[in-house]
Design an enzyme around this catalytic site. Structure first.
Site, PDB file in Angstrom:
ATOM      1  N   TYR A 106     108.857  85.936  64.979  1.00 53.20           N
ATOM      2  CA  TYR A 106     110.088  86.674  64.674  1.00 53.20           C
ATOM      3  C   TYR A 106     110.115  86.907  63.174  1.00 53.20           C
ATOM      4  O   TYR A 106     110.396  85.998  62.390  1.00 53.20           O
ATOM      5  CB  TYR A 106     111.302  85.886  65.149  1.00 53.20           C
ATOM      6  CG  TYR A 106     112.627  86.638  65.084  1.00 53.20           C
ATOM      7  CD1 TYR A 106     112.704  87.971  64.694  1.00 53.20           C
ATOM      8  CD2 TYR A 106     113.807  85.995  65.425  1.00 53.20           C
ATOM      9  CE1 TYR A 106     113.908  88.645  64.645  1.00 53.20           C
ATOM     10  CE2 TYR A 106     115.036  86.663  65.399  1.00 53.20           C
ATOM     11  CZ  TYR A 106     115.068  87.991  64.994  1.00 53.20           C
ATOM     12  OH  TYR A 106     116.269  88.657  64.939  1.00 53.20           O
TER      13      TYR A 106
ATOM     14  N   LYS B 120     108.183  90.206  66.834  1.00 52.36           N
ATOM     15  CA  LYS B 120     109.432  90.964  66.808  1.00 52.36           C
ATOM     16  C   LYS B 120     109.628  91.377  65.363  1.00 52.36           C
ATOM     17  O   LYS B 120     109.881  90.550  64.483  1.00 52.36           O
ATOM     18  CB  LYS B 120     110.605  90.125  67.296  1.00 52.36           C
ATOM     19  CG  LYS B 120     111.939  90.881  67.237  1.00 52.36           C
ATOM     20  CD  LYS B 120     113.110  90.043  67.700  1.00 52.36           C
ATOM     21  CE  LYS B 120     114.420  90.829  67.558  1.00 52.36           C
ATOM     22  NZ  LYS B 120     115.602  90.035  67.979  1.00 52.36           N
TER      23      LYS B 120
END
Length: 296
Positions: free
Chosen positions: A133, A161
């Site tokens: 992330y 992400k």
């Protein structure tokens, strides 16, 4: 595994302020029926920092069951800032979890060499594939395309992400030459359409709690090369996303979901506050506009 739209599920609360697990199950099923390719439990949108360990376990159990029954992947957010605690959490994930969403070390700003060492230490022992992330405006740590490309070659690191706050040069570089079997997922709702145009495999989007089918259509349009349709729909969805983030996430999303009867209350936990009526009304109006089929 990570293609398409994955929805980072909100955590519904009942009128007494408790986690409404029946509403978690109902909402999860609804989103998958509307075209979500998978779910993410215990992300920032799920107010993970405000949940107890027992509440987190309950949410993951329900989501894992729903995803297992539907044959779709569940990704679970795993919080922590050093390998020992994160690995403990990874080892505690139930069977059936497809991947873990792990944030780049935050606040410490360990530098990119430290980020590489951190994720390689996790990847060496994790029982499930990892999704990095990358959200530098929260972590304070920038990660270059070169570093993500290096980490993406590890067989236990499945994707990233990407939420850098916009389409930056590193996003262009990464998507121009991604590692094999490494999925780049959009994480900034307002600019997801141009990221898909550059070749992102899909996205993890809080906005996709609403107009889920239209976000799925957006992915399909870019994949099919239907640029006219994709641009028109992308603009509509960007305007919707902007209204849903007019107040701290997930307050407006919850307000709209409650107004539509999908969760029992619009409540969030402190330090967040419920969204104002005007913000919810604007988002509902944009939802209606997005639902209208484009003329072209």
């Amino acid at each position: 595994m990570l293609n398409g739209i994955h929805v980072p599920l909100v955590t519904p609360f009942d009128p007494a302020g408790e986690v409404a697990l029946d509403a978690v199950e109902k909402l999860a099923g609804h989103l998958l029926d509307q075209g979500a390719a998978g779910l993410v439990a215990l992300g920032t949108t799920g107010e993970v920092a405000a949940l107890s360990a027992a509440e987190r376990a309950g949410v993951v159990e329900v989501c894992a069951r729903v995803c297992r029954e539907r044959g779709v992947p569940l990704t679970v957010g795993v919080t922590g800032n050093e390998p020992r605690s994160v690995l403990e959490a990874l080892r505690g994930l139930p069977d059936g979890v497809a991947a873990a969403l792990v944030t780049v070390p935050y606040f410490l700003r360990p530098g990119e060499r430290g980020v590489v060492a951190y994720f390689e230490a996790l990847a060496a022992e994790t029982p499930v594939p990892l999704v990095i992330y990358h959200i530098p405006y929260r972590t304070g740590q920038q990660v270059s395309a070169e570093t993500l490309r290096h980490l993406g070659r590890h067989p236990r690191i499945a994707g990233v992400k990407y939420a850098a706050g916009g389409i930056d040069q590193d996003a262009v570089d990464l998507l121009g030459d991604p590692p094999a079997d490494f999925d780049v997922l959009g994480g900034d709702d307002v600019v997801v359409s141009p990221l898909l145009a550059l070749g992102a495999a899909g996205a993890i989007l809080a906005s996709a709690h609403l107009a889920t089918d239209r976000f799925a259509e957006l992915v399909a349009a870019w994949r099919a090369g239907d640029t006219v349709r994709a641009r028109d729909l992308g603009h509509r969805l960007a305007r919707l996303s902007a209204t849903l983030f007019a107040e701290p996430n997930p307050a407006v999303v919850k307000g709209v979901l409650h107004a539509r009867g999908l969760i029992p209350t619009p409540d969030v936990r402190l330090p967040l506050l419920p969204a104002g009526a005007e913000s919810v009304a604007r988002a509902l109006s944009e939802c209606d506009l997005v639902a209208a089929r484009p003329d072209r």
